[in-house]
Scaffold this active site. Structure first.
Site, PDB file in Angstrom:
ATOM      1  N   ARG A   5     -87.327 -22.735  18.942  1.00 17.81           N
ATOM      2  CA  ARG A   5     -88.338 -23.725  18.188  1.00 17.81           C
ATOM      3  C   ARG A   5     -88.994 -23.165  17.229  1.00 17.81           C
ATOM      4  O   ARG A   5     -89.620 -21.990  17.519  1.00 17.81           O
ATOM      5  CB  ARG A   5     -89.613 -24.101  19.474  1.00 17.81           C
ATOM      6  N   THR A  28     -93.380 -25.142  12.723  1.00 18.76           N
ATOM      7  CA  THR A  28     -93.027 -26.845  12.659  1.00 18.76           C
ATOM      8  C   THR A  28     -92.777 -27.254  14.315  1.00 18.76           C
ATOM      9  O   THR A  28     -92.675 -28.687  14.253  1.00 18.76           O
ATOM     10  CB  THR A  28     -91.620 -26.785  11.830  1.00 18.76           C
ATOM     11  N   ASP A  88     -94.028 -19.178  28.376  1.00 16.50           N
ATOM     12  CA  ASP A  88     -92.930 -19.082  27.776  1.00 16.50           C
ATOM     13  C   ASP A  88     -91.731 -18.836  28.444  1.00 16.50           C
ATOM     14  O   ASP A  88     -91.597 -17.365  28.921  1.00 16.50           O
ATOM     15  CB  ASP A  88     -92.940 -18.257  26.314  1.00 16.50           C
ATOM     16  N   ASP A  96     -89.177 -16.030  27.368  1.00 11.28           N
ATOM     17  CA  ASP A  96     -89.966 -14.613  27.332  1.00 11.28           C
ATOM     18  C   ASP A  96     -90.087 -14.019  28.769  1.00 11.28           C
ATOM     19  O   ASP A  96     -89.870 -12.817  28.792  1.00 11.28           O
ATOM     20  CB  ASP A  96     -91.285 -14.536  26.530  1.00 11.28           C
TER      21      ASP A  96
HETATM   22  C1  PRP Z   1     -88.023 -23.253  24.957  1.00 14.88           C
HETATM   23  C2  PRP Z   1     -87.491 -23.879  26.122  1.00 14.88           C
HETATM   24  C3  PRP Z   1     -86.778 -25.135  25.338  1.00 14.88           C
HETATM   25  C4  PRP Z   1     -87.864 -25.408  24.391  1.00 14.88           C
HETATM   26  C5  PRP Z   1     -88.817 -26.550  24.799  1.00 14.88           C
HETATM   27  O1  PRP Z   1     -87.246 -22.519  24.047  1.00 14.88           O
HETATM   28  O2  PRP Z   1     -86.495 -23.052  26.757  1.00 14.88           O
HETATM   29  O3  PRP Z   1     -85.703 -24.927  24.831  1.00 14.88           O
HETATM   30  O4  PRP Z   1     -88.758 -24.192  24.196  1.00 14.88           O
HETATM   31  O5  PRP Z   1     -89.563 -26.796  23.723  1.00 14.88           O
HETATM   32  P1  PRP Z   1     -89.589 -28.350  22.996  1.00 14.88           P
HETATM   33  O6  PRP Z   1     -89.396 -29.535  24.118  1.00 14.88           O
HETATM   34  O7  PRP Z   1     -91.019 -28.504  22.536  1.00 14.88           O
HETATM   35  O8  PRP Z   1     -88.427 -28.406  21.990  1.00 14.88           O
HETATM   36  P2  PRP Z   1     -87.978 -21.443  22.929  1.00 14.88           P
HETATM   37  O9  PRP Z   1     -87.635 -22.280  21.801  1.00 14.88           O
HETATM   38  O10 PRP Z   1     -89.004 -20.997  23.506  1.00 14.88           O
HETATM   39  O11 PRP Z   1     -86.486 -20.505  22.889  1.00 14.88           O
HETATM   40  P3  PRP Z   1     -86.286 -19.126  23.854  1.00 14.88           P
HETATM   41  O12 PRP Z   1     -85.599 -19.836  25.125  1.00 14.88           O
HETATM   42  O13 PRP Z   1     -85.160 -18.526  23.320  1.00 14.88           O
HETATM   43  O14 PRP Z   1     -87.355 -18.321  24.151  1.00 14.88           O
HETATM   44  N1  URA Z   2     -91.285 -23.588  25.644  1.00 14.71           N
HETATM   45  C1  URA Z   2     -91.638 -22.815  26.588  1.00 14.71           C
HETATM   46  O1  URA Z   2     -91.030 -21.821  27.153  1.00 14.71           O
HETATM   47  N2  URA Z   2     -92.644 -22.896  27.436  1.00 14.71           N
HETATM   48  C2  URA Z   2     -93.427 -24.246  26.875  1.00 14.71           C
HETATM   49  O2  URA Z   2     -94.413 -24.441  27.622  1.00 14.71           O
HETATM   50  C3  URA Z   2     -93.120 -24.904  25.853  1.00 14.71           C
HETATM   51  C4  URA Z   2     -91.952 -24.500  25.234  1.00 14.71           C
END
Ligand code: PRP
Ligand code: URA
Length: 208
Positions: free
Chosen positions: A103, A107, A199, A202
Protein backbone atom coordinates in the site's frame (compact mmCIF):
# COMPACT_ATOMS: atom_id res chain seq x y z
CA UNK A 1 -23.52 -10.28 5.51
CA UNK A 2 -23.65 -11.79 2.03
CA UNK A 3 -20.76 -14.07 1.18
CA UNK A 4 -19.02 -13.46 4.51
CA UNK A 5 -18.12 -16.22 6.96
CA UNK A 6 -16.71 -15.18 10.32
CA UNK A 7 -14.87 -18.17 11.75
CA UNK A 8 -15.51 -17.72 15.44
CA UNK A 9 -13.89 -20.41 17.59
CA UNK A 10 -12.50 -20.18 21.14
CA UNK A 11 -9.00 -21.20 20.06
CA UNK A 12 -9.01 -18.64 17.25
CA UNK A 13 -10.28 -15.89 19.59
CA UNK A 14 -7.50 -16.71 22.03
CA UNK A 15 -4.90 -16.58 19.24
CA UNK A 16 -6.22 -13.32 17.74
CA UNK A 17 -5.81 -11.79 21.22
CA UNK A 18 -2.15 -12.86 21.27
CA UNK A 19 -1.62 -11.25 17.85
CA UNK A 20 -3.36 -8.04 18.91
CA UNK A 21 -1.11 -7.62 21.98
CA UNK A 22 1.66 -5.18 21.12
CA UNK A 23 3.94 -6.96 23.60
CA UNK A 24 3.86 -10.17 21.51
CA UNK A 25 7.35 -10.67 20.04
CA UNK A 26 7.87 -11.31 16.32
CA UNK A 27 8.69 -15.01 16.72
CA UNK A 28 5.47 -15.67 18.66
CA UNK A 29 3.47 -13.53 16.21
CA UNK A 30 4.68 -15.76 13.36
CA UNK A 31 3.91 -18.99 15.23
CA UNK A 32 0.42 -17.89 16.20
CA UNK A 33 -0.45 -16.46 12.77
CA UNK A 34 0.46 -19.78 11.19
CA UNK A 35 -1.54 -21.70 13.84
CA UNK A 36 -4.68 -19.61 13.23
CA UNK A 37 -4.31 -20.11 9.48
CA UNK A 38 -4.33 -23.89 10.01
CA UNK A 39 -7.50 -23.68 12.10
CA UNK A 40 -9.21 -21.39 9.58
CA UNK A 41 -8.33 -23.83 6.81
CA UNK A 42 -10.76 -26.37 8.29
CA UNK A 43 -13.74 -24.03 7.88
CA UNK A 44 -12.62 -22.63 4.52
CA UNK A 45 -12.41 -26.15 3.08
CA UNK A 46 -15.43 -27.72 4.76
CA UNK A 47 -17.55 -27.85 1.59
CA UNK A 48 -14.77 -28.98 -0.74
CA UNK A 49 -15.93 -31.62 -3.22
CA UNK A 50 -14.46 -35.09 -2.88
CA UNK A 51 -13.80 -37.96 -5.25
CA UNK A 52 -14.36 -41.48 -4.02
CA UNK A 53 -11.86 -44.22 -4.83
CA UNK A 54 -11.25 -47.76 -3.82
CA UNK A 55 -8.36 -48.72 -1.55
CA UNK A 56 -7.09 -51.75 0.26
CA UNK A 57 -6.54 -51.57 4.04
CA UNK A 58 -4.43 -54.33 5.64
CA UNK A 59 -7.82 -56.03 6.33
CA UNK A 60 -10.03 -55.52 3.25
CA UNK A 61 -11.12 -53.26 0.44
CA UNK A 62 -12.86 -50.00 1.37
CA UNK A 63 -13.70 -46.54 0.06
CA UNK A 64 -11.23 -43.68 0.22
CA UNK A 65 -11.69 -40.00 -0.61
CA UNK A 66 -9.51 -37.37 -2.18
CA UNK A 67 -10.11 -33.67 -2.93
CA UNK A 68 -11.72 -33.16 -6.33
CA UNK A 69 -10.34 -29.70 -7.09
CA UNK A 70 -6.75 -28.67 -7.57
CA UNK A 71 -6.00 -26.08 -4.92
CA UNK A 72 -3.80 -23.03 -5.37
CA UNK A 73 -2.92 -20.95 -2.33
CA UNK A 74 -1.98 -17.36 -3.18
CA UNK A 75 -0.52 -15.28 -0.36
CA UNK A 76 -0.38 -11.51 -0.81
CA UNK A 77 3.23 -10.54 -0.05
CA UNK A 78 4.44 -9.94 2.46
CA UNK A 79 2.02 -10.56 5.30
CA UNK A 80 0.14 -13.38 3.55
CA UNK A 81 3.32 -15.47 3.68
CA UNK A 82 2.75 -15.88 7.41
CA UNK A 83 -0.40 -17.92 6.70
CA UNK A 84 0.98 -20.23 3.99
CA UNK A 85 2.51 -22.90 6.21
CA UNK A 86 -0.68 -23.23 8.27
CA UNK A 87 -2.66 -23.89 5.09
CA UNK A 88 -0.06 -26.22 3.58
CA UNK A 89 0.00 -28.32 6.76
CA UNK A 90 -3.57 -29.39 6.04
CA UNK A 91 -3.50 -28.98 2.23
CA UNK A 92 -0.11 -30.46 1.33
CA UNK A 93 -1.31 -31.16 -2.22
CA UNK A 94 -1.86 -27.44 -2.92
CA UNK A 95 0.33 -25.37 -5.21
CA UNK A 96 1.40 -21.89 -4.17
CA UNK A 97 1.28 -18.72 -6.30
CA UNK A 98 2.48 -15.33 -5.11
CA UNK A 99 1.28 -11.80 -5.62
CA UNK A 100 3.34 -8.89 -4.32
CA UNK A 101 1.42 -5.73 -3.39
CA UNK A 102 2.15 -2.93 -1.00
CA UNK A 103 0.00 0.00 0.00
CA UNK A 104 1.40 3.37 -0.95
CA UNK A 105 1.59 5.06 2.45
CA UNK A 106 0.28 8.39 1.15
CA UNK A 107 -2.44 7.37 -1.28
CA UNK A 108 -3.22 3.98 0.39
CA UNK A 109 -3.49 2.63 -3.19
CA UNK A 110 -2.03 -0.85 -3.80
CA UNK A 111 1.14 -1.06 -5.93
CA UNK A 112 2.00 -4.43 -7.49
CA UNK A 113 5.64 -5.49 -7.73
CA UNK A 114 5.70 -9.27 -8.21
CA UNK A 115 3.58 -12.20 -9.34
CA UNK A 116 4.15 -15.86 -10.14
CA UNK A 117 1.35 -18.39 -10.49
CA UNK A 118 1.09 -22.08 -11.36
CA UNK A 119 -0.21 -22.78 -14.88
CA UNK A 120 -3.26 -24.54 -13.41
CA UNK A 121 -4.82 -21.31 -12.09
CA UNK A 122 -7.80 -21.37 -14.49
CA UNK A 123 -9.07 -24.79 -13.40
CA UNK A 124 -8.12 -24.61 -9.73
CA UNK A 125 -9.86 -23.51 -6.58
CA UNK A 126 -7.81 -20.49 -5.50
CA UNK A 127 -7.43 -19.39 -1.88
CA UNK A 128 -6.20 -15.79 -1.73
CA UNK A 129 -4.72 -15.24 1.73
CA UNK A 130 -3.79 -12.01 3.50
CA UNK A 131 -4.18 -11.38 7.25
CA UNK A 132 -5.50 -7.81 6.86
CA UNK A 133 -8.53 -6.57 4.90
CA UNK A 134 -8.36 -2.84 5.71
CA UNK A 135 -9.49 -0.36 3.01
CA UNK A 136 -9.93 -3.37 0.73
CA UNK A 137 -7.72 -1.84 -1.98
CA UNK A 138 -5.14 -4.64 -1.88
CA UNK A 139 -7.72 -7.44 -1.91
CA UNK A 140 -9.67 -5.78 -4.72
CA UNK A 141 -6.49 -5.43 -6.81
CA UNK A 142 -5.26 -8.96 -6.03
CA UNK A 143 -8.63 -10.46 -7.01
CA UNK A 144 -8.65 -8.49 -10.28
CA UNK A 145 -5.09 -9.68 -10.92
CA UNK A 146 -6.10 -13.32 -10.39
CA UNK A 147 -9.17 -12.98 -12.62
CA UNK A 148 -7.06 -11.42 -15.40
CA UNK A 149 -5.01 -14.62 -15.19
CA UNK A 150 -8.17 -16.69 -15.68
CA UNK A 151 -8.79 -17.69 -12.05
CA UNK A 152 -12.52 -18.41 -11.83
CA UNK A 153 -13.14 -20.00 -8.47
CA UNK A 154 -11.62 -17.85 -5.73
CA UNK A 155 -12.08 -17.55 -1.95
CA UNK A 156 -10.57 -14.70 0.04
CA UNK A 157 -9.21 -15.62 3.47
CA UNK A 158 -8.15 -12.89 5.86
CA UNK A 159 -7.73 -12.74 9.59
CA UNK A 160 -8.94 -9.28 10.60
CA UNK A 161 -11.45 -7.52 8.35
CA UNK A 162 -12.87 -4.00 8.47
CA UNK A 163 -16.45 -3.20 7.44
CA UNK A 164 -15.34 -0.87 4.58
CA UNK A 165 -12.86 -3.49 3.29
CA UNK A 166 -15.59 -6.13 3.24
CA UNK A 167 -17.93 -3.72 1.39
CA UNK A 168 -15.34 -2.97 -1.30
CA UNK A 169 -14.70 -6.65 -2.00
CA UNK A 170 -18.42 -7.45 -2.02
CA UNK A 171 -19.07 -4.58 -4.44
CA UNK A 172 -16.26 -5.32 -6.92
CA UNK A 173 -16.03 -9.11 -6.53
CA UNK A 174 -19.50 -10.32 -5.48
CA UNK A 175 -18.63 -13.84 -6.65
CA UNK A 176 -15.82 -14.21 -4.09
CA UNK A 177 -16.70 -15.61 -0.65
CA UNK A 178 -14.83 -13.90 2.19
CA UNK A 179 -13.65 -15.78 5.28
CA UNK A 180 -12.23 -13.97 8.31
CA UNK A 181 -11.66 -14.62 12.01
CA UNK A 182 -12.97 -11.27 13.20
CA UNK A 183 -14.59 -8.07 11.90
CA UNK A 184 -13.14 -5.05 13.69
CA UNK A 185 -14.72 -1.67 14.40
CA UNK A 186 -13.20 0.31 11.52
CA UNK A 187 -10.18 2.18 10.19
CA UNK A 188 -8.14 5.05 11.61
CA UNK A 189 -7.11 8.11 9.59
CA UNK A 190 -4.04 6.23 8.26
CA UNK A 191 -6.15 3.36 6.99
CA UNK A 192 -5.13 0.99 9.80
CA UNK A 193 -7.69 -1.37 11.27
CA UNK A 194 -8.79 -0.52 14.83
CA UNK A 195 -8.43 -2.10 17.26
CA UNK A 196 -6.57 -4.34 14.77
CA UNK A 197 -3.11 -5.72 15.38
CA UNK A 198 -0.92 -3.10 13.71
CA UNK A 199 1.12 -3.74 10.59
CA UNK A 200 0.94 -7.48 10.02
CA UNK A 201 3.88 -7.59 7.57
CA UNK A 202 6.14 -5.62 9.90
CA UNK A 203 5.17 -7.70 12.93
CA UNK A 204 5.69 -10.96 11.02
CA UNK A 205 9.12 -10.03 9.73
CA UNK A 206 10.40 -7.71 12.49
CA UNK A 207 10.58 -4.62 10.29
CA UNK A 208 8.53 -2.31 12.51
C1 PRP B 1 -1.02 -4.97 4.34
C2 PRP B 1 -1.82 -6.24 4.35
C3 PRP B 1 -2.67 -6.10 3.12
C4 PRP B 1 -2.90 -4.62 3.06
C5 PRP B 1 -4.29 -4.35 3.54
O1 PRP B 1 0.05 -5.06 3.46
O2 PRP B 1 -1.05 -7.40 4.39
O3 PRP B 1 -2.05 -6.57 1.95
O4 PRP B 1 -1.96 -4.00 3.92
O5 PRP B 1 -4.60 -3.01 3.40
P1 PRP B 1 -5.73 -2.49 2.42
O6 PRP B 1 -6.91 -3.37 2.63
O7 PRP B 1 -5.98 -1.08 2.90
O8 PRP B 1 -5.21 -2.51 1.03
P2 PRP B 1 1.12 -3.86 3.36
O9 PRP B 1 0.74 -2.90 2.28
O10 PRP B 1 1.36 -3.29 4.72
O11 PRP B 1 2.42 -4.61 2.81
P3 PRP B 1 3.38 -5.64 3.58
O12 PRP B 1 2.58 -6.90 3.82
O13 PRP B 1 4.49 -5.84 2.63
O14 PRP B 1 3.82 -5.00 4.87
N1 URA C 1 -2.21 -3.33 6.81
C1 URA C 1 -1.88 -3.86 8.01
O1 URA C 1 -0.92 -4.64 8.11
N2 URA C 1 -2.60 -3.53 9.08
C2 URA C 1 -3.64 -2.70 9.01
O2 URA C 1 -4.28 -2.42 10.05
C3 URA C 1 -3.98 -2.14 7.76
C4 URA C 1 -3.26 -2.49 6.67
Amino acid sequence: MKNLTVIDHPLIRRDVSILRDKKTPNHLFRTVLSRIAGMMAFEVTNDFAMVEYSLQTPMEKTKGYRLKEQIVIVPVLRAGLGMVEGFLNVLPEARVGHVGLYRDEETLEPVDYYSKFPKTLSNSLVLLIDPMLATGGSAKAALTFLKQRQARNIRLVCLVASPPGIKIVQKHHPDVPIYCAVVDRGLNSNGYIVPGLGDAGDRTFGTE
